[in-house]
Write an enzyme that holds these catalytic residues in place. Structure first.
Site, PDB file in Angstrom:
ATOM      1  N   TYR A   2      62.144  92.577 -53.990  1.00 42.24           N
ATOM      2  CA  TYR A   2      61.817  91.149 -54.102  1.00 42.24           C
ATOM      3  C   TYR A   2      61.895  90.478 -52.729  1.00 42.24           C
ATOM      4  O   TYR A   2      60.930  89.865 -52.264  1.00 42.24           O
ATOM      5  CB  TYR A   2      62.772  90.453 -55.084  1.00 42.24           C
ATOM      6  CG  TYR A   2      62.764  88.936 -54.960  1.00 42.24           C
ATOM      7  CD1 TYR A   2      61.626  88.201 -55.277  1.00 42.24           C
ATOM      8  CD2 TYR A   2      63.892  88.237 -54.528  1.00 42.24           C
ATOM      9  CE1 TYR A   2      61.610  86.801 -55.148  1.00 42.24           C
ATOM     10  CE2 TYR A   2      63.889  86.854 -54.398  1.00 42.24           C
ATOM     11  CZ  TYR A   2      62.742  86.145 -54.712  1.00 42.24           C
ATOM     12  OH  TYR A   2      62.724  84.782 -54.581  1.00 42.24           O
ATOM     13  N   LEU A  16      50.650  82.177 -65.704  1.00 40.43           N
ATOM     14  CA  LEU A  16      51.445  82.215 -66.942  1.00 40.43           C
ATOM     15  C   LEU A  16      51.902  83.636 -67.251  1.00 40.43           C
ATOM     16  O   LEU A  16      51.594  84.196 -68.305  1.00 40.43           O
ATOM     17  CB  LEU A  16      50.670  81.613 -68.126  1.00 40.43           C
ATOM     18  CG  LEU A  16      50.357  80.119 -68.018  1.00 40.43           C
ATOM     19  CD1 LEU A  16      49.672  79.604 -69.288  1.00 40.43           C
ATOM     20  CD2 LEU A  16      51.614  79.291 -67.730  1.00 40.43           C
ATOM     21  N   THR A  73      62.786  82.069 -49.615  1.00 31.89           N
ATOM     22  CA  THR A  73      64.134  82.183 -50.153  1.00 31.89           C
ATOM     23  C   THR A  73      65.107  82.635 -49.066  1.00 31.89           C
ATOM     24  O   THR A  73      64.710  83.342 -48.124  1.00 31.89           O
ATOM     25  CB  THR A  73      64.147  83.206 -51.312  1.00 31.89           C
ATOM     26  OG1 THR A  73      65.488  83.602 -51.578  1.00 31.89           O
ATOM     27  CG2 THR A  73      63.355  84.464 -50.980  1.00 31.89           C
ATOM     28  N   ASP A  74      66.390  82.282 -49.235  1.00 30.29           N
ATOM     29  CA  ASP A  74      67.417  82.755 -48.291  1.00 30.29           C
ATOM     30  C   ASP A  74      67.583  84.270 -48.359  1.00 30.29           C
ATOM     31  O   ASP A  74      68.148  84.879 -47.452  1.00 30.29           O
ATOM     32  CB  ASP A  74      68.759  82.047 -48.542  1.00 30.29           C
ATOM     33  CG  ASP A  74      69.334  82.268 -49.932  1.00 30.29           C
ATOM     34  OD1 ASP A  74      68.661  82.898 -50.776  1.00 30.29           O
ATOM     35  OD2 ASP A  74      70.467  81.802 -50.188  1.00 30.29           O
ATOM     36  N   GLU A  75      67.085  84.877 -49.446  1.00 31.23           N
ATOM     37  CA  GLU A  75      67.295  86.324 -49.603  1.00 31.23           C
ATOM     38  C   GLU A  75      66.578  87.144 -48.532  1.00 31.23           C
ATOM     39  O   GLU A  75      66.903  88.305 -48.310  1.00 31.23           O
ATOM     40  CB  GLU A  75      66.863  86.778 -51.002  1.00 31.23           C
ATOM     41  CG  GLU A  75      67.665  86.074 -52.078  1.00 31.23           C
ATOM     42  CD  GLU A  75      67.575  86.739 -53.435  1.00 31.23           C
ATOM     43  OE1 GLU A  75      67.393  87.958 -53.508  1.00 31.23           O
ATOM     44  OE2 GLU A  75      67.696  86.007 -54.435  1.00 31.23           O
ATOM     45  N   LYS A  96      58.960  88.835 -50.241  1.00 34.81           N
ATOM     46  CA  LYS A  96      58.988  87.437 -49.780  1.00 34.81           C
ATOM     47  C   LYS A  96      58.997  87.386 -48.246  1.00 34.81           C
ATOM     48  O   LYS A  96      58.351  86.528 -47.643  1.00 34.81           O
ATOM     49  CB  LYS A  96      60.226  86.708 -50.334  1.00 34.81           C
ATOM     50  CG  LYS A  96      60.238  86.504 -51.841  1.00 34.81           C
ATOM     51  CD  LYS A  96      59.158  85.573 -52.340  1.00 34.81           C
ATOM     52  CE  LYS A  96      59.374  84.138 -51.934  1.00 34.81           C
ATOM     53  NZ  LYS A  96      58.346  83.238 -52.531  1.00 34.81           N
ATOM     54  N   SER A 117      59.781  86.684 -59.204  1.00 39.79           N
ATOM     55  CA  SER A 117      60.967  86.108 -58.570  1.00 39.79           C
ATOM     56  C   SER A 117      62.292  86.769 -58.960  1.00 39.79           C
ATOM     57  O   SER A 117      63.340  86.324 -58.509  1.00 39.79           O
ATOM     58  CB  SER A 117      61.042  84.612 -58.911  1.00 39.79           C
ATOM     59  OG  SER A 117      61.370  84.447 -60.279  1.00 39.79           O
ATOM     60  N   GLY A 170      72.059  97.962 -54.774  1.00 43.70           N
ATOM     61  CA  GLY A 170      71.856  97.224 -53.510  1.00 43.70           C
ATOM     62  C   GLY A 170      72.248  95.765 -53.591  1.00 43.70           C
ATOM     63  O   GLY A 170      71.673  94.925 -52.906  1.00 43.70           O
ATOM     64  N   LEU A 199      71.296  83.860 -64.057  1.00 41.51           N
ATOM     65  CA  LEU A 199      72.735  83.863 -64.350  1.00 41.51           C
ATOM     66  C   LEU A 199      73.230  82.655 -65.151  1.00 41.51           C
ATOM     67  O   LEU A 199      73.848  82.819 -66.205  1.00 41.51           O
ATOM     68  CB  LEU A 199      73.532  83.961 -63.038  1.00 41.51           C
ATOM     69  CG  LEU A 199      75.050  84.002 -63.231  1.00 41.51           C
ATOM     70  CD1 LEU A 199      75.489  85.290 -63.899  1.00 41.51           C
ATOM     71  CD2 LEU A 199      75.775  83.826 -61.890  1.00 41.51           C
TER      72      LEU A 199
HETATM   73  N1  LIG Z   1      64.957  80.296 -58.343  1.00 40.98           N
HETATM   74  C1  LIG Z   1      65.581  80.213 -57.182  1.00 40.98           C
HETATM   75  O1  LIG Z   1      66.813  80.095 -57.142  1.00 40.98           O
HETATM   76  C2  LIG Z   1      64.797  80.263 -55.887  1.00 40.98           C
HETATM   77  C3  LIG Z   1      65.465  79.980 -54.694  1.00 40.98           C
HETATM   78  C4  LIG Z   1      64.738  79.979 -53.491  1.00 40.98           C
HETATM   79  C5  LIG Z   1      63.395  80.253 -53.508  1.00 40.98           C
HETATM   80  N2  LIG Z   1      62.763  80.544 -54.687  1.00 40.98           N
HETATM   81  C6  LIG Z   1      61.315  80.777 -54.643  1.00 40.98           C
HETATM   82  O2  LIG Z   1      60.717  79.684 -55.316  1.00 40.98           O
HETATM   83  C7  LIG Z   1      59.538  80.104 -55.990  1.00 40.98           C
HETATM   84  C8  LIG Z   1      59.614  79.720 -57.454  1.00 40.98           C
HETATM   85  O3  LIG Z   1      60.769  80.332 -58.026  1.00 40.98           O
HETATM   86  P1  LIG Z   1      61.103  80.144 -59.573  1.00 40.98           P
HETATM   87  O4  LIG Z   1      62.544  80.428 -59.743  1.00 40.98           O
HETATM   88  O5  LIG Z   1      60.552  78.866 -60.057  1.00 40.98           O
HETATM   89  O6  LIG Z   1      60.261  81.344 -60.183  1.00 40.98           O
HETATM   90  P2  LIG Z   1      59.739  81.544 -61.679  1.00 40.98           P
HETATM   91  O7  LIG Z   1      59.748  83.028 -61.871  1.00 40.98           O
HETATM   92  O8  LIG Z   1      60.471  80.685 -62.629  1.00 40.98           O
HETATM   93  O9  LIG Z   1      58.232  81.015 -61.620  1.00 40.98           O
HETATM   94  C9  LIG Z   1      57.206  81.715 -60.995  1.00 40.98           C
HETATM   95  C10 LIG Z   1      55.886  81.148 -61.506  1.00 40.98           C
HETATM   96  O10 LIG Z   1      54.827  81.810 -60.808  1.00 40.98           O
HETATM   97  C11 LIG Z   1      53.838  82.180 -61.754  1.00 40.98           C
HETATM   98  N3  LIG Z   1      53.129  83.349 -61.228  1.00 40.98           N
HETATM   99  C12 LIG Z   1      53.582  84.619 -61.112  1.00 40.98           C
HETATM  100  N4  LIG Z   1      52.618  85.399 -60.605  1.00 40.98           N
HETATM  101  C13 LIG Z   1      51.540  84.608 -60.384  1.00 40.98           C
HETATM  102  C14 LIG Z   1      50.248  84.818 -59.857  1.00 40.98           C
HETATM  103  N5  LIG Z   1      49.837  86.039 -59.456  1.00 40.98           N
HETATM  104  N6  LIG Z   1      49.397  83.767 -59.770  1.00 40.98           N
HETATM  105  C15 LIG Z   1      49.772  82.531 -60.179  1.00 40.98           C
HETATM  106  N7  LIG Z   1      50.980  82.278 -60.710  1.00 40.98           N
HETATM  107  C16 LIG Z   1      51.859  83.295 -60.798  1.00 40.98           C
HETATM  108  C17 LIG Z   1      54.589  82.472 -63.039  1.00 40.98           C
HETATM  109  O11 LIG Z   1      53.751  82.379 -64.178  1.00 40.98           O
HETATM  110  C18 LIG Z   1      55.654  81.380 -63.001  1.00 40.98           C
HETATM  111  O12 LIG Z   1      55.173  80.196 -63.594  1.00 40.98           O
HETATM  112  C19 LIG Z   1      59.422  81.606 -55.767  1.00 40.98           C
HETATM  113  O13 LIG Z   1      58.503  81.827 -54.727  1.00 40.98           O
HETATM  114  C20 LIG Z   1      60.818  82.022 -55.346  1.00 40.98           C
HETATM  115  O14 LIG Z   1      60.774  83.116 -54.455  1.00 40.98           O
HETATM  116  C21 LIG Z   1      63.433  80.553 -55.870  1.00 40.98           C
END
Ligand SMILES: NC(=O)c1ccc[n+]([C@@H]2O[C@H](COP(=O)([O-])OP(=O)(O)OC[C@H]3O[C@@H](n4cnc5c(N)ncnc54)[C@H](O)[C@@H]3O)[C@@H](O)[C@H]2O)c1
Length: 335
Positions: free
Chosen positions: A152, A35, A127-129, A156, A85, A277, A192
Site C-alpha cells: 500500500y 464504487l 499518506t504519512d505511511e 502511494k 487504501s 511488516g 480499527l
Molecule cells: N484513511 C486514512 O486514515 C488516510 C490517511 C492519510 C491518507 N489517506 C489517503 O486518503 C485517500 C482516501 O482514503 P480513504 O480512507 O477515504 O479511502 P477509502 O478506501 O475509504 O476510499 C477510497 C475511495 O476510492 C474509490 N476508488 C478505489 N479505486 C478507484 C478507482 N480505480 N477509480 C475511482 N475510484 C476508486 C473507492 O470506491 C472509494 O470510494 C487515499 O488516497 C488514502 O491513501 C487516508
C-alpha cells in the site's frame, strides 16, 4: 470553479465533498468514483440533490472517461483521493494497489497535463505511511526520505513520485498532502476505530494486533478536510505538506478509550498474531502547514472520539451492511 474529486464516495472523499460544498457553494464538484467495496454513494445522500454536484461512476484508470470529463468540465482543481487504501488488503493483492494507486494517478496526471489551460491545482492526497516506520522518538517532516514498507505505502509513494515528476518536468501546478490516520463518521468498518466500536455493539472480543503498542497519530477527518481545502487554496505550487494534529496513541490506548466511552470490559481485549511488516510508529510534524498556512485542528481527540462513537451508535443502518460487504473476519487496522 469546477472541481474534480476522485474517490469521493470513500471515507475522506465523502467528508471532503460535503465540507467543500458547504464552504464553496458556488463551485461545481464532479465526483469520479469506481464504487469499489470501499465506496458508498449513501455517504453523499444529503447533497445528491444539489445542482452543482455530479456523480460519475468510473475508474481513474479509464483514460477515455477521465479525458472526457476534463474536456467537458475544464477543471480548475483536481483532488485525488481515489485509492485502494487498506494495508491488509495490499498484502493479499499488491498488484491491484499498483494499478489503482500508481496507474490511476498516472492517468489523472496525463489528463491534467493535456487540459492544463484551466488547471490551477492538482492535489494528491497521500499518506504519512510513505515515510516508513519510526522508533520511539522523532517525527516525519516533509524532508524525511520516503521508505515505504507495505505494498500500500509503496504504491502511494510511487504515485507521489509521479506527481513530483510532473511538477519538475512539465511545471504542472501540484501539491501533495501527507496526513496521519483519520477517524470520524463514514469510516469503513474494517478500520480499527469503527471495527472496535462495532465489536462492542455486538458484545464480541476486541482483537488487537501483536502487543497493541504500535503507535498511530490520529486526526479527525474534518480537520483533514480543512487542511486539504487550505492547501488547495493557498499551498505553494510544487510543495508537500504534512497534515497532523500532535495526537499519538497506541492501539491499546485507542481500545481502552472506546471501552471507557462504551462502558465495556477491558478483559474483552484479545491479542492476535501481528500484521506482516507491521510499522511500529507514525508521528507527523505538521509545523510547515501550521506556520506557513496557519493550520490548527479544531477537534481535541477526546471530543472527536466521543462524537465518533455516538455517530456509529446512531448510524448502525449505515455500517451494518458494509460489514457483510467487506466479509470482515479479522482485526483490521488503520487506514
Ligand atoms: N484513511 C486514512 O486514515 C488516510 C490517511 C492519510 C491518507 N489517506 C489517503 O486518503 C485517500 C482516501 O482514503 P480513504 O480512507 O477515504 O479511502 P477509502 O478506501 O475509504 O476510499 C477510497 C475511495 O476510492 C474509490 N476508488 C478505489 N479505486 C478507484 C478507482 N480505480 N477509480 C475511482 N475510484 C476508486 C473507492 O470506491 C472509494 O470510494 C487515499 O488516497 C488514502 O491513501 C487516508
Amino acid at each position: 470553479m469546477n472541481v474534480l474529486v476522485t474517490g469521493g464516495a470513500g471515507f475522506i472523499g465523502s467528508n471532503f465533498i460535503q465540507y467543500y460544498l458547504s464552504q464553496h457553494p458556488e463551485d461545481v464538484v464532479v465526483n469520479l468514483d469506481a464504487l469499489t467495496y470501499a465506496g458508498n454513494i449513501n455517504n453523499l445522500k444529503d447533497i445528491e440533490h444539489l445542482s452543482n454536484y455530479h456523480f460519475v461512476k468510473g475508474s481513474i484508470t479509464d483514460d477515455t472517461l477521465v479525458n472526457q470529463l476534463f474536456a467537458q468540465y475544464q477543471f480548475e482543481y483536481v483532488v485525488n483521493f481515489a485509492a485502494e487504501s487498506h494495508v491488509d488488503r495490499s498484502i493479499v493483492n499488491p498488484h491491484l494497489f499498483v494499478e489503482t494507486n500508481v496507474l490511476g494517478t498516472s492517468t489523472l496526471l496525463n489528463a491534467a497535463l493535456k487540459h492544463r489551460a484551466t488547471l490551477k491545482k492538482y492535489l494528491q492526497i497521500s499518506t504519512d505511511e510513505v515515510y516508513g516506520s519510526l522508533g520511539q522518538t522523532g517525527f516525519f517532516t516533509e524532508n524525511t526520505p520516503l521508505d515505504p514498507r507495505s505494498p500500500y505505502s509503496a504504491s502511494k509513494a510511487g504515485a507521489d513520485m509521479l506527481v513530483k515528476a510532473y511538477y519538475e518536468t512539465f511545471d504542472l501546478p501540484v501539491n501533495i498532502t501527507r496526513c496521519s490516520n483519520n477517524y470520524g463518521p463514514y469510516h469503513f468498518p474494517e478500520k480499527l476505530i469503527p471495527f472496535l466500536i462495532s465489536r462492542v455493539v455486538d458484545g464480541l472480543t476486541l482483537p488487537i494486533y501483536g502487543d497493541g503498542e504500535n503507535i498511530r497519530d490520529w486526526l479527525h477527518v474534518l480537520d483533514h478536510c480543512r487542511a486539504i481545502d487550505l492547501v488547495l487554496q493557498q499551498g505553494e505550487i510544487g510543495e508537500v505538506y504534512n497534515v497532523g494534529g500532535h495526537n499519538e496513541r497506541t492501539n491499546n490506548q485507542i481500545a481502552h478509550k472506546i471501552i471507557d466511552l462504551m462502558d465495556y470490559h477491558p478483559s474483552k481485549i484479545e491479542y492476535v498474531q501481528d500484521r506482516l511488516g507491521h510499522d511500529r510508529r507514525y508521528a507527523i510534524d505538521p509545523t510547515k502547514l501550521e506556520t506557513e498556512l496557519g493550520f490548527k485542528p479544531l477537534y481535541t481527540f477526546d471530543q472527536g472520539i466521543k462524537e465518533t462513537v455516538e455517530w456509529y451508535l446512531n448510524n448502525e443502518d449505515w455500517w451494518r451492511p458494509l460489514q457483510e460487504r467487506a466479509q470482515l473476519k479479522r482485526v483490521e487496522e488503520n487506514k
